[in-house]
Structure formats: structure tokens, C-alpha cells
Scaffold this active site. Structure first.
Site, PDB file in Angstrom:
ATOM      1  N   SER A 219     -23.097 -26.577 -10.148  1.00  0.00           N
ATOM      2  CA  SER A 219     -22.774 -27.004 -11.663  1.00  0.00           C
ATOM      3  C   SER A 219     -23.562 -27.308 -12.762  1.00  0.00           C
ATOM      4  CB  SER A 219     -24.193 -28.264 -10.130  1.00  0.00           C
ATOM      5  OG  SER A 219     -25.339 -27.334 -10.198  1.00  0.00           O
TER       6      SER A 219
ATOM      7  N   LYS B 204     -32.230 -33.835  -8.637  1.00  0.00           N
ATOM      8  CA  LYS B 204     -32.216 -33.521  -9.501  1.00  0.00           C
ATOM      9  C   LYS B 204     -32.807 -34.602 -10.801  1.00  0.00           C
ATOM     10  CE  LYS B 204     -28.275 -30.654  -9.117  1.00  0.00           C
ATOM     11  NZ  LYS B 204     -26.618 -30.284  -8.742  1.00  0.00           N
TER      12      LYS B 204
END
Length: 786
Positions: free
Chosen positions: A688, A731
Site C-alpha cells: 500500500s 489509516k
């Protein structure tokens, strides 16, 4: 007793033709041809009996529909009764009145006559059909046989009753005679009385008599078994008494006999299943024959203690009140709306279907978010006992299933021990830290849990120590884990994963005000008026002294503030302490965290990424530098293989798009590119960070600075596509904690945005990326004019 005739000087009341004086009775039915004593207690009934006696009239005996009514009227009487002759009227010395009557024929009430001091009615007498057909004759023979069979099952039946049965020749009279003798409900007798067809009446009588014969047979068998049991017990008692006398003569103590007798009573009172009880009695017989000094004596005694103390039949009373459960969950935990909703759904299904197979819930989330306390709240909401079993570091299968009894100091496994401690067969059993199970040469404990957590198999869970099946189907299992990927696949498949996310700054502030401050004040022995912590101080602790998904460190820091106040009050310097944000540095020391985003991204070649960790989300800085060389890629920062491949893919993508990005392709041949991820002691991996690496390299080679208030996450492909990633919620919360204003996410992750708390969504601007061109446009500052 005095036999009375109609009192002299009183005249009989005149009744119209076809009228009959009625005598209501509560719980008996009079049949034609039957002589029966009646007790007359009510004044109206006494008046009716005396009037019938004076006028030498018959009387109509009729059953009440409700025996509790003292003065029945027309609505409370059955319509069919029996005309009876009064054979004797007797008054006892205690003032009670008694009748002896004989039924003659059936009648039907047409209308009740008013204006009399007793019940009277116009009636229609019902005759009997005495046609003897083969069908009726066969039924008479069967009824007579069944009646003889019933009399044989009854003790002390008079011979005159048997002779009277054989002397009845009429079908209707035989049916009425047997129905009168049967011990059945008055309603059933009334049903036979109201059946005018002789064949149907015989069928009903045979049916009721057959049912009574079955009851009499069972009663006789139980009586014989009881007598046999009593005889066996008396024999055992005599033998045990002789054994005690022999032991006394040999000088042996009688304490052991009392102990064994106590064990026997405990086994019988434990409510064990038959298989378990048989095994316990077998071990008890071995114990009786074994001397106290034998090495196996203590092993058998411990085994029997475990069998006795386990709650084989004890179920805690479960109360499921959905509004009350919602109140308890809201009282114990702030926010967590989705988790609470799923728990309430489970309780609702449990309430409507108590015997259904319960799912195994597993709360997954970072430390300190309240997973264990959720299990305690569920136990409190359902009224069940709570037991907790920590699986962290368990590496031996025997800790789950127990050791075999052949080993010295063997014990049952932790599952059976927890249920014994809970004291009920249906506790809330929390399996904590399921992702930290180990595996060693003693076996795999996660495999042993497969049977425990499977509703189809745990009906007969067999612990190695007990060697007997124990029903775990009533236990409500709740698991907790930080990382679901660490749980073995088959075990994870048996559980329903429920995500318990981290908290935003505002949520932590509310949790601290509602729960943590009060708890730490109590721990420090302070009253609320003695120590006051301002909201700004709590927010300062959250922002500058703790950066975590949960609230454990926050509670520790609040505890430090409370201890500081307690010390000042104990020394007598203050009677109450108020703590503001300005006092934090004095009490807790210098700030531990600061907003370093702007500083880190103030030069080209630095991008801010977002990472997922087992303890929640975090921000990740990607730094790129260009050094003289031959075009190699240098990677540092303890990166995993996947992250290294992401960096290589990002560099290849930059090279392929060099012309449209305004980069001189010759740069790649004359210089090496060094990509570094700070916090080099921490291992990092995952795809990611691809977008952040691409932006860092593009920023370095174009000289355009990445925005300091922007963070990004996403996987890239060599075609320039931005691919979806996981952990969006964690996140985004990490970005909020770090002061980020804009978050760049793959467009295919839009569906995950609804998992993010609403206040976090309002504080963050989201940019959705399809390709890396969208990332370049949103993340990099415009090029500076030369």
C-alpha cells in the site's frame, strides 16, 4: 346421627307439571342406577332437599360448570343431569346435612323457574334404548373384560363389586356402572352422561378405562421397583453396618466411611448424565476397596471431586431484556455503535430461539479499545457468569484438552477449569488473545479449539482428564484478537469476526471524561471535588503524550495526574487541585509527540504515506534522494520483500512516464536513487506504500514539493493504475491523529468510507485516485517558475 323426615306443620311448595327441583353439585356426577352419598352444605341446596323430602318428590342432581361458584345460576349449570330418589336424609351432630340418593334416569334442563328459594327447572326426561345388537354386545364383553383387568390392578377390591359388575345385563346400565367406578375427571364423566347413543357411550367408557388401566400398570410397576430398591438398600445398609462393626473391631477409623458416604450423596446430588454417574460410582467402588495409603487413592479422590463440582445440570438463569442490554452496553462503552448493534442482534435471536446454535463472536481490534470489557458487559446484560481464558503463549494442546489421568498431578484443561470456576453450564467464556496461540512439540492448541468452537461438535466435548463427554453447547464463547491473519484458517472460519476500531481524538476525550478519570480518581483515593482535570488538559494528553488506537496509555497518564494531586493533598499543601493544559509539562515531562509533517515534507523527495499496524494505523514517511552513480535503486529502512517490489515498480513507472512528467531520462543513467523509510528498527511490508513511493520519486526528480497536509495510500501497477488496499478506517484515524487535512485513497476503496467515524470524515478532505496522474495532481505543489 338423626334421620329426619319433612318437618311437621310445613306445606310443600307447588311446582308446575314437568318441573324438577335441582340440586347443584361441585365435583361429582351421578349416573342412573347408582347409589351415592351427597353432602348438602349450601342453604339453597338444603332448602331444595327438604322441599323434595316434604313433597316426596325426586330431585335433579346436576354438575356445575365452575366448582368455585357458591350460588350457581342458569348459566353455571350443565344442561344434562340425573333424576334421583332420596333414600335417606341425615343430619350429623356437627350440624352438617347428608343425602343418600339413587339415580334413576337422565334429564335435560329446558328452562330454570324463578321465584323459588331453591333451584327448580322445567325438564325433559331422556329414555334409554335397550336394543341389543352384535356391535353393542361385543362392546359390552370388551368393557367387562377391561373392568375385571382394572380391578385386578387395584388392591383390596370387594367381592361384592365384582359380583355386581357381572350381574349387570343392560348395556346402558353397564356403561354407567363402570363410568361411576372410574377415577377420572368430572368433566369426562359428564361427557359420558351426555352421550345418549349407547354404542358411543360404550366406546367412550372403554377409551377412558383403557387409559386408566395404563396408568394403574405404570403405578404398579413403580411401586414394585420402589419396593425392590428399598429391599436392596436395606440389604446394603445391613452389610455396611456389619462392615463398620468389623472395621471397629480391627481398630480402623470410622471417618473414612463417613467420607465415602458423603461422596456417594454428593454424586447422587450432582445431576450427572447417566454415563458420567455410572463412571463416578464405579470409581467410588474402587475407592472403597482401596486402602488410604495407596498411591492411586488420592488420584481417584481428586477425580471424583472434579466430577462432583462440575455444573453438569446447573444452568444460570438467563434474562434477556433488549432495552436493558442496550442501556448496559451504552453505560459501559462509548460509541462502538456497530459492535453494540451486532451484540443486540445476537441477544434478540437468542431470546426468540433459546435452543438455536449460537455463533462464536470474535472481537478484532488494536489493544486498549475495550474488547475484553465488551465480553463482561454481555455477561452483565444476560445475567450469566463471566469467565476469562487467556490464550496468549499457550503452546500445549493439553492446556485446552487436559492431561490424561495416568500422569501425576494431571488436571483438566483450561476450558473445563473455567466452567467449574463459573459454576454454571452456560457462562460467557472469553477466549482472550486468540491470535497469540503458539504451537510446540506437545501439539497444536489451535487444533484442539476446533472442537470447542464448533456448535456441531461441542455437544460432546471430551476432556482427556475426565474421559467423559461434557456439553459445551450452552456456553457463549467470545474471542478477542489484535490481528485476524494470525489465527489459523479453520479456527477463523468457525467464528464471526467483528471489528472493534480505534478511537478519534474526540471519542477519546469523551471516554476519558466518562470512565477513565473517575476510575483513576477512585484508584488514587480522591473525591471528584478534590481533583479537577480540564478538557484542554485531557486533549493535550491525547495529542502530545499518547498516540495509540486505544486508551490504555491515556489512562496511565491520567493516573499520573491523579497521583500528583493525591500527593499534594496528602502533604497538606492543597485541599483541591485543578490541572490545566499548562500543568502537563510539569507533571508528565516534555512533550513526547509533535507535528512533524510540515518539517518532513518541506523539501522535494519526501511524501507522507499511511500504514496499518496491529496496534492501529500510523503515518509513514517515504524519503528519496539522488546520488551520483549508474542508475541503481538503493532501499533502506528494514523493508519486506513486497515493499521492495513496490519501490522497484514505482521507479519503473517514473521512468516510463519521464517525458510527460518533465524529467530528463539521462538522469537515471548518471545517478543512483536511494529510497529510505525512517524508523529503521521497525520492520515494514505491504504493497500500500506504492503511491507514496511514486510521489516521493516524482517529487525528487521534478523538484516539486509534496504537500505537507496530505497523506496517501494505495498500490500501483506498471500501467499507472491505483489499486485498492485494506485498513482504510485505521489509516484515516491515524491521519486525523497526526493533523493531516487531506487523505488520498484509491477510488475502489470508496465503499470502505462508511466504516470511518462521521467526525473523522468531516475533518478530512478525501481525494479519490484512479491513476497515478490523479495522485500527482493532488499531492505535488505546482512547479516553481525558473
Amino acid at each position: 346421627m338423626n334421620e329426619q323426615v319433612s318437618p311437621s306443620g310445613q306445606s310443600s311448595t307447588k311446582l308446575p307439571p314437568g318441573a324438577l327441583i335441582l340440586l347443584p353439585v361441585r365435583n361429582m356426577v351421578l349416573f342412573p342406577g347408582v347409589v351415592m352419598p351427597l353432602t348438602v352444605g349450601r342453604p339453597r341446596s338444603q332448602a331444595a332437599a327438604q322441599e323434595a323430602l316434604r313433597g316426596e318428590r325426586p330431585i335433579g342432581v346436576v354438575l356445575q360448570t365452575d366448582p368455585a361458584i357458591d350460588e350457581p345460576g342458569d348459566e353455571q349449570l350443565h344442561r344434562i343431569g340425573t333424576v334421583a330418589e332420596i333414600l335417606r336424609y341425615v343430619t350429623a351432630p356437627d350440624g352438617t346435612h347428608h343425602l343418600i340418593v339413587r339415580g334413576t334416569r337422565r334429564f335435560r334442563i329446558q328452562s330454570v323457574l324463578p321465584g323459588h328459594p331453591f333451584l327448580a327447572a322445567q325438564v325433559e326426561e331422556i329414555g334409554e334404548s335397550e336394543v341389543l345388537t352384535p356391535e353393542i354386545e361385543g362392546r359390552m364383553q370388551l368393557l367387562r373384560q377391561r373392568a375385571h383387568e382394572a380391578m385386578q390392578l387395584l388392591p383390596n377390591v370387594p367381592a361384592e363389586l365384582v359380583a355386581g359388575l357381572d350381574g349387570v345385563q343392560s348395556a346402558s346400565a353397564l356403561s354407567d356402572f363402570v363410568a361411576n367406578l372410574m377415577d377420572i375427571k368430572p368433566a369426562n364423566k359428564q361427557d359420558i352422561l351426555e352421550t345418549f347413543d349407547v354404542k358411543n357411550r360404550l366406546d367412550k367408557t372403554i377409551r377412558f378405562l383403557t387409559e386408566r388401566i395404563q396408568v394403574l400398570r405404570i403405578s404398579k410397576e413403580i411401586g414394585e421397583q420402589t419396593q425392590e430398591t428399598l429391599s436392596t438398600q436395606q440389604r446394603e445398609h445391613i452389610l455396611r453396618e456389619q462392615m463398620r462393626q468389623i472395621q471397629r473391631q480391627l481398630g480402623e477409623s470410622d471417618d473414612r466411611s463417613a467420607e465415602l458416604e458423603e461422596l456417594k450423596r454428593a454424586i447422587e446430588a450432582a445431576g450427572m448424565p447417566k454415563e458420567v454417574e455410572d463412571q463416578a460410582k464405579k470409581e467410588l467402588r474402587r475407592l472403597e476397596r482401596m486402602p488410604d495409603a495407596a498411591g492411586e487413592y488420592s488420584m481417584i479422590r481428586t477425580y471424583l471431586d472434579w466430577l462432583i463440582e462440575l455444573p453438569w445440570a446447573k444452568l444460570a438463569e438467563e434474562r434477556i431484556d433488549i432495552p436493558e442490554a442496550r442501556r448496559i452496553l451504552d453505560e459501559d462503552h462509548y460509541d462502538l455503535d456497530k459492535v453494540k448493534k451486532r451484540i443486540l442482534e445476537y441477544l434478540a435471536v437468542r431470546k426468540l430461539n433459546p435452543d438455536g446454535k449460537a455463533p462464536i463472536l470474535c472481537f478484532v481490534g488494536p489493544p486498549g479499545v475495550g474488547k475484553t470489557s465488551l465480553g463482561q458487559s454481555i455477561a452483565r446484560a444476560t445475567g450469566r457468569p463471566f469467565a476469562r481464558l487467556s490464550l496468549g503463549g499457550v503452546h500445549d494442546e493439553a492446556e485446552i484438552r487436559g492431561h490424561r489421568r495416568t500422569y501425576i498431578s494431571a488436571l483438566p484443561g483450561n476450558i473445563i477449569q473455567a466452567i467449574r470456576k463459573a459454576g454454571a453450564r452456560n457462562p460467557v467464556l472469553m477466549l482472550d488473545e486468540m491470535d497469540k496461540l503458539g504451537a510446540g512439540f506437545h501439539g497444536d492448541p489451535s487444533s484442539a479449539l476446533l472442537e470447542v468452537l464448533d456448535p456441531e461438535q461441542n455437544l460432546t466435548f471430551r476432556d482427556n482428564y475426565l474421559g467423559l463427554p461434557f456439553d459445551l453447547s450452552k456456553v457463549l464463547f467470545i474471542g478477542t484478537a489484535n490481528v485476524p491473519d494470525s489465527i489459523p484458517g479453520p479456527l477463523r472460519d468457525r467464528m464471526e469476526m467483528i471489528s472493534v476500531p480505534g478511537y478519534t481524538e474526540d471519542e477519546k476525550l469523551q471516554i476519558a471524561k466518562r470512565y477513565l478519570v473517575k476510575r483513576q480518581l477512585d484508584a488514587a483515593g480522591l473525591k471528584p471535588e478534590q481533583c479537577e482535570i480540564s478538557d484542554e488538559a485531557l486533549r493535550g494528553i491525547i495529542r502530545y503524550y499518547t498516540r495509540e488506537a486505544g486508551c490504555r496509555n491515556l489512562e496511565r497518564e491520567i493516573g499520573a495526574l491523579c497521583r500528583h494531586a493525591a500527593m499534594r493533598i496528602a502533604e497538606g499543601k492543597d485541599t483541591s487541585v485543578k490541572i490545566g493544559e499548562a500543568d502537563l509539562a510539569t507533571i508528565l515531562g516534555p512533550l513526547r509527540f509533535e507535528d512533524e509533517v510540515a518539517m518532513r515534507t518541506s523539501v522535494p523527495g519526501v511524501a507522507t504515506g499511511l500504514a496499518w499496524t496491529p496496534t492501529g494505523g500510523d503515518i509513514l514517511f517515504i524519503e528519496a534522494a539522488r546520488v551520483p552513480g549508474s542508475g541503481k535503486l538503493i532501499l533502506t529502512g528494514q523493508l519486506g520483500d513486497i515493499m521492495k517490489e513496490s519501490a522497484q515498480a514505482a521507479l519503473s513507472l517514473v521512468k516510463s512516464r519521464a517525458e510527460c512528467l518533465g524529467i530528463d531520462p539521462a538522469l537515471f543513467e548518471k545517478a543512483d536513487v536511494h529510497v529510505h523509510v525512517p524508523a529503521g528498527a521497525i520492520p515494514k511490508d505491504g504493497p500500500s506504500a506504492g503511491v507514496a513511493m511514486f510521489i516521493a520519486l516524482t517529487s525528487l526528480l521534478t523538484g516539486r514539493t509534496a504537500r505537507s497536509d496530505t497523506a496517501m495510500t494505495g498500490e500501483i501497477s506498471l500501467r499507472g493504475l491505483v489499486l485498492p488496499i485494506g485498513g482504510v478506517k485505521e489509516k484515516v484515524l491515524a491521519a486525523v491523529r497526526a493533523g493531516i487535512e487531506t487523505v488520498m485513497l484509491p477510488e475502489r476503496n470508496k465503499k470502505d468510507l462508511e466504516d470511518v467515524p462521521s467526525d473523522a470524515r468531516q475533518r478530512i478532505k478525501f481525494v479519490w485516485m484512479k491513476t497515478v496522474d490523479d495522485a500527482v495532481a493532488a499531492a505535488l505543489e505546482p512547479p516553481k517558475e525558473k
